[in-house]
Design a protein around this motif. Structure first.
Motif, PDB file in Angstrom:
ATOM      1  N   ARG A 378      10.114 -36.078  78.435  1.00 34.61           N
ATOM      2  CA  ARG A 378       9.107 -37.104  78.171  1.00 34.61           C
ATOM      3  C   ARG A 378       8.714 -37.425  76.847  1.00 34.61           C
ATOM      4  N   THR A 379       8.800 -36.273  75.839  1.00 29.87           N
ATOM      5  CA  THR A 379       8.458 -36.379  74.548  1.00 29.87           C
ATOM      6  C   THR A 379       9.527 -37.507  73.816  1.00 29.87           C
ATOM      7  N   LEU A 380      10.632 -37.099  74.088  1.00 35.48           N
ATOM      8  CA  LEU A 380      11.779 -37.912  73.687  1.00 35.48           C
ATOM      9  C   LEU A 380      11.553 -39.293  73.912  1.00 35.48           C
ATOM     10  N   VAL A 381      11.337 -39.616  75.089  1.00 35.13           N
ATOM     11  CA  VAL A 381      11.252 -41.074  75.628  1.00 35.13           C
ATOM     12  C   VAL A 381      10.145 -41.560  75.021  1.00 35.13           C
ATOM     13  N   ARG A 382       8.929 -41.015  74.938  1.00 31.90           N
ATOM     14  CA  ARG A 382       7.692 -41.462  74.257  1.00 31.90           C
ATOM     15  C   ARG A 382       7.824 -41.669  72.806  1.00 31.90           C
ATOM     16  N   GLN A 383       8.480 -40.734  72.165  1.00 33.34           N
ATOM     17  CA  GLN A 383       8.419 -40.720  70.539  1.00 33.34           C
ATOM     18  C   GLN A 383       9.702 -41.459  69.859  1.00 33.34           C
ATOM     19  N   HIS A 384      10.648 -41.929  70.890  1.00 33.59           N
ATOM     20  CA  HIS A 384      12.155 -42.158  70.388  1.00 33.59           C
ATOM     21  C   HIS A 384      11.965 -43.156  69.001  1.00 33.59           C
ATOM     22  N   GLY A 385      10.878 -43.938  69.337  1.00 38.47           N
ATOM     23  CA  GLY A 385      10.898 -45.241  68.294  1.00 38.47           C
ATOM     24  C   GLY A 385      10.447 -44.446  66.966  1.00 38.47           C
ATOM     25  N   LYS A 386       9.851 -43.322  66.990  1.00 39.08           N
ATOM     26  CA  LYS A 386       9.348 -42.580  65.709  1.00 39.08           C
ATOM     27  C   LYS A 386      10.119 -41.741  65.074  1.00 39.08           C
ATOM     28  N   VAL A 387      11.340 -41.425  65.704  1.00 39.90           N
ATOM     29  CA  VAL A 387      12.353 -40.245  65.160  1.00 39.90           C
ATOM     30  C   VAL A 387      12.750 -40.973  63.865  1.00 39.90           C
ATOM     31  N   GLY A 388      12.706 -39.914  62.807  1.00 39.96           N
ATOM     32  CA  GLY A 388      13.340 -40.421  61.514  1.00 39.96           C
ATOM     33  C   GLY A 388      14.568 -39.594  61.077  1.00 39.96           C
ATOM     34  N   SER A 389      14.602 -38.284  61.863  1.00 35.44           N
ATOM     35  CA  SER A 389      15.857 -37.550  61.379  1.00 35.44           C
ATOM     36  C   SER A 389      16.049 -36.897  62.530  1.00 35.44           C
ATOM     37  N   PHE A 390      17.326 -36.248  62.841  1.00 33.93           N
ATOM     38  CA  PHE A 390      17.732 -35.267  63.871  1.00 33.93           C
ATOM     39  C   PHE A 390      16.929 -33.997  63.935  1.00 33.93           C
ATOM     40  N   ASP A 391      16.337 -33.678  62.670  1.00 39.03           N
ATOM     41  CA  ASP A 391      15.400 -32.488  62.933  1.00 39.03           C
ATOM     42  C   ASP A 391      14.300 -32.706  63.711  1.00 39.03           C
ATOM     43  N   ASP A 392      13.799 -34.179  63.922  1.00 39.87           N
ATOM     44  CA  ASP A 392      12.677 -34.434  64.817  1.00 39.87           C
ATOM     45  C   ASP A 392      12.942 -34.278  66.090  1.00 39.87           C
ATOM     46  N   VAL A 393      14.326 -34.811  66.617  1.00 36.80           N
ATOM     47  CA  VAL A 393      14.813 -34.134  67.843  1.00 36.80           C
ATOM     48  C   VAL A 393      14.943 -32.852  68.179  1.00 36.80           C
ATOM     49  N   VAL A 394      15.514 -32.064  67.250  1.00 35.54           N
ATOM     50  CA  VAL A 394      15.569 -30.709  67.474  1.00 35.54           C
ATOM     51  C   VAL A 394      14.259 -29.952  67.560  1.00 35.54           C
ATOM     52  N   ALA A 395      13.414 -30.345  66.776  1.00 35.57           N
ATOM     53  CA  ALA A 395      11.898 -29.971  66.694  1.00 35.57           C
ATOM     54  C   ALA A 395      11.144 -30.212  68.245  1.00 35.57           C
ATOM     55  N   ILE A 396      11.620 -31.170  68.763  1.00 40.03           N
ATOM     56  CA  ILE A 396      10.667 -31.776  69.889  1.00 40.03           C
ATOM     57  C   ILE A 396      11.451 -30.721  71.083  1.00 40.03           C
ATOM     58  N   ALA A 397      12.623 -30.475  70.906  1.00 43.05           N
ATOM     59  CA  ALA A 397      13.484 -29.506  72.029  1.00 43.05           C
ATOM     60  C   ALA A 397      12.864 -28.228  71.884  1.00 43.05           C
ATOM     61  N   ALA A 398      13.070 -27.564  70.467  1.00 44.56           N
ATOM     62  CA  ALA A 398      12.884 -26.165  70.040  1.00 44.56           C
ATOM     63  C   ALA A 398      11.451 -25.854  70.413  1.00 44.56           C
ATOM     64  N   ALA A 399      10.268 -26.702  70.262  1.00 49.18           N
ATOM     65  CA  ALA A 399       9.226 -26.316  70.825  1.00 49.18           C
ATOM     66  C   ALA A 399       8.961 -25.971  71.989  1.00 49.18           C
ATOM     67  N   GLN A 400       9.709 -26.501  73.025  1.00 48.36           N
ATOM     68  CA  GLN A 400       9.679 -26.278  74.534  1.00 48.36           C
ATOM     69  C   GLN A 400      10.421 -24.962  74.853  1.00 48.36           C
ATOM     70  N   LEU A 401      11.691 -24.875  73.974  1.00 46.63           N
ATOM     71  CA  LEU A 401      12.698 -23.869  74.508  1.00 46.63           C
ATOM     72  C   LEU A 401      12.298 -22.710  73.447  1.00 46.63           C
ATOM     73  N   GLU A 402      11.335 -22.656  72.981  1.00 47.47           N
ATOM     74  CA  GLU A 402      10.918 -21.539  72.016  1.00 47.47           C
ATOM     75  C   GLU A 402      11.874 -21.003  71.132  1.00 47.47           C
ATOM     76  N   VAL A 403      12.641 -21.937  70.567  1.00 52.53           N
ATOM     77  CA  VAL A 403      13.598 -21.374  69.534  1.00 52.53           C
ATOM     78  C   VAL A 403      13.267 -21.503  68.285  1.00 52.53           C
ATOM     79  N   ARG A 404      13.009 -20.632  67.300  1.00 53.95           N
ATOM     80  CA  ARG A 404      12.583 -20.844  66.059  1.00 53.95           C
ATOM     81  C   ARG A 404      13.684 -20.679  65.068  1.00 53.95           C
ATOM     82  N   ASP A 405      13.811 -20.981  63.812  1.00 53.82           N
ATOM     83  CA  ASP A 405      14.763 -20.972  62.801  1.00 53.82           C
ATOM     84  C   ASP A 405      14.937 -19.323  62.642  1.00 53.82           C
ATOM     85  N   GLY A 406      16.167 -19.007  62.489  1.00 51.96           N
ATOM     86  CA  GLY A 406      16.509 -17.733  61.812  1.00 51.96           C
ATOM     87  C   GLY A 406      16.900 -16.758  63.086  1.00 51.96           C
TER      88      GLY A 406
END
Lengths: 406, 406
Positions: A378-406
């Motif tokens: 839902r976040t990807l569909v809603r926000q797709h027009g505002k995505v500026g780098s692939f980091d944004d996509v990863v951040a959307i997924a990582a927030a729900q998958l509880e994956v943080r860097d490192g």
């Protein structure tokens, strides 16, 4: 005359086909098994025990296999698959099964049998890691999408290729099942886990989500950028430990490039959501989800780098403009994000689900995983027009998958 | 067998054609004149003096008429014109000449002869005002573009219609002459008034402009929104004091809707620029430019309102989303602005010019008008992605045409 083959008649067919002898000993003892596990087709593996060689026969049925003859589906789709596989094999040799022949009467394709490869969706439910998965798919995407775009083809070549890919019936399946029905409260083919009734009602009432989904549908229907695979989920990829192949391009047509990139990445995220249950150990779960996000990053990075590299060779001066190239990549990225999200949502609410989630038997457990996927989609569909780098996509997924860097 | 007709053979042809007798007395005294003033075709008006009736025969030559046989151009374009005229006539009856028949052997179209209509470009150089010009063209655009879009057509109908409009050769002319060559310093077909050398050098060095022009070219080549006319300038419109018709759809193909809207509006602005010289009296000049801007506004307003009205009838729930519809209209508007600008610039720097400007004999005078057009076109192309309402487009033109409200 068209007739569906079976394990006996397929052997007679192979014995009598003049091109079969290039691939196995047609005079020897042949053995056939039917292995079709998809929604649409008969798939036979034909072995020649004496020389230990084999080939694969994929025959289209004139109806949707999972639904039966009451849902007709033109067997002509085998022709689209034949033409698409041929193009993919030319653009990305070694990344698809080698095509042997297409039989227009029987609506079947004979091709290389991938002997010990498995569809990757299922091993991934057991946290299987494939080396270079993202790099390989990113490379496949850069090769096939560039080679069939206006950057590589003359306008006449592209239009002439397009004539072979008016894949109306299979496009209609995507239009209906991916972009339309999941957003409708009363679409009769929708089905979902009853434990997520409230979540589904909530997202089906989200007008902003529906508007963004409609924009994606419009792009799917009007944006003829390149010959896309059209169904590039983790059930359309087979691999063993050292080889990865893309299969099943029967949905191929000239569409938006981001649809292919997004389909694959969305399926990585679906797998990540399913490991909420498949990987009960928190460290193992976090580690596999990190792997999945890294493969998503590798997919995009390899695709983008490969495409940019090829763009340095374009002959038309229009496409050499740096500003144009940046805008073009940014547009494919936005599409990638949106289509990834749409492909996730349809697997939870629409007609066709994925084993990653449906294999979770406990409905409350399944609901936990599904809610994660819904939030990402839902976040990807809603926000797709505002995505500026692939980091944004990863951040959307990582927030729900509880994956943080490192 | 294909053969070019002349004023004698066209009479024999009409006499012997079984469908001609529906439109004139083929046994009576016939008279033919050749009136083709375009770049590509032979155009005959055939009169029957006894009944005072007539018809028009438009025959494609296998080369570009203005360039001669050294620039071949498939005569098959007459077939594209026949199919497009048929669609336009169905969607917008009364706004195009009535098609009578298409002759595939002779690559000609027989159609209604518009007896006392004139191509509006020339009277507009003398400040001629046509009542409801913008309203009529806006209505034509809403009717034809909606009816051939995914909003009105089922996917199968649209794809099947698309098969008849792979207009590769004529699209290539647009790609080259509109989007590519004007931005290249050394394109051999470019030509311009030597007095604007510095202006041309300046805009050909503008990297942002080139990037935006490349984006427009990419949209032209990949965005299959609707069957567009493809060449809707003021030389493709004929009118008398109470009737306005769109002619010459031989460039028709499935492309971005904004290309048609922009082509017409850009040509209104070109006319406005040319009145820098054609209307030496400041009050008359201001008044005519105000008229042109008002017609541009009426074009957009009528198109937008007509399209929105039709969108209330869509059957697919995807397209009823208000958010989607707003985004869709906004996207057509951005395209309209950009294509309007691109169509202006190519008329000053590219191969094919317009009489509005080229008829100005004094090169310094002509340069004054051309600089106004370049400034409008360049701003529209550069800014098209940021245009949020049609007021923005009008403001860009009005600033150079010195038209203020009131």
């Amino acid at each position: 005359m068209y007739r569906p083959l079976d394990v006996d008649t397929v052997i007679d067919y192979v014995r009598s086909h003049p091109r079969a002898k290039d691939h196995l000993d047609t005079t020897g003892e042949l053995e056939a098994v039917e292995v079709g596990d998809g929604n649409l087709n008969l798939v036979f593996k034909v072995f020649d025990r004496s020389s230990n060689r084999s080939l694969l026969i994929k025959q289209a049925l004139p109806y949707v296999r999972v639904a039966g003859p009451s849902w007709p589906m033109p067997a002509e789709r085998a022709g689209f698959e034949a033409r698409a596989l041929d193009v993919e094999h030319r653009c990305a040799p070694g990344l698809v099964p080698e095509p042997y022949w297409f039989d227009e009467q029987l609506m079947l394709n004979a091709m290389e049998n991938l002997v010990d490869h498995r569809v990757i969706r299922f091993p991934m439910m057991e946290a299987k890691r494939y080396r270079d998965l993202g790099v390989t798919i990113g490379d496949f995407l850069a090769r096939t999408l560039y080679a069939t775009s206006d950057f590589a083809l003359d306008a006449a070549e592209k239009r002439s290729m397009m004539r072979g890919f008016f894949n109306v019936e299979l496009c209609r399946i995507t239009e209906d099942l991916v972009f339309t029905e999941p957003y409708l409260r009363d679409a009769p083919r929708n089905r979902w886990n009853p434990r997520i009734d409230a979540d589904v009602a909530d997202f089906q009432a989200d007008e902003e989500l529906k508007a963004e989904a409609a924009k994606l549908k419009y792009r799917f229907m009007t944006s003829a950028e390149a010959l896309i695979h059209g169904d590039l989920h983790t059930g359309s990829i087979m691999a063993n430990d050292h080889d990865i192949r893309v299969i099943d391009p029967e949905f191929a047509f000239f569409g938006p490039m981001g649809f292919d990139v997004g389909a694959f990445i969305g399926n990585l995220f679906l797998s990540g959501a399913s490991h909420e249950i498949h990987s009960p150990d928190p460290d193992a779960r976090r580690s596999y989800r990190r792997y999945l996000l890294d493969e998503a990053i590798a997919t995009w990075t390899t695709f983008e780098a490969g495409f940019r590299q090829r763009l340095t060779d374009v002959s038309s001066p229009s496409w050499s403009s740096v500003g144009f190239q940046e805008a073009f990549i940014a547009s494919v990225l936005r599409d990638t994000a949106g289509f990834a999200g749409a492909k996730m949502l349809r697997r939870i609410v629409g007609f066709a689900h994925v084993a990653d989630l449906d294999s979770i038997e406990d409905l409350d457990d399944r609901a936990r995983a599904e809610r994660i996927a819904i939030r990402i989609g839902r976040t990807l569909v809603r926000q797709h027009g505002k995505v500026g780098s692939f980091d944004d996509v990863v951040a959307i997924a990582a927030a729900q998958l509880e994956v943080r860097d490192g």
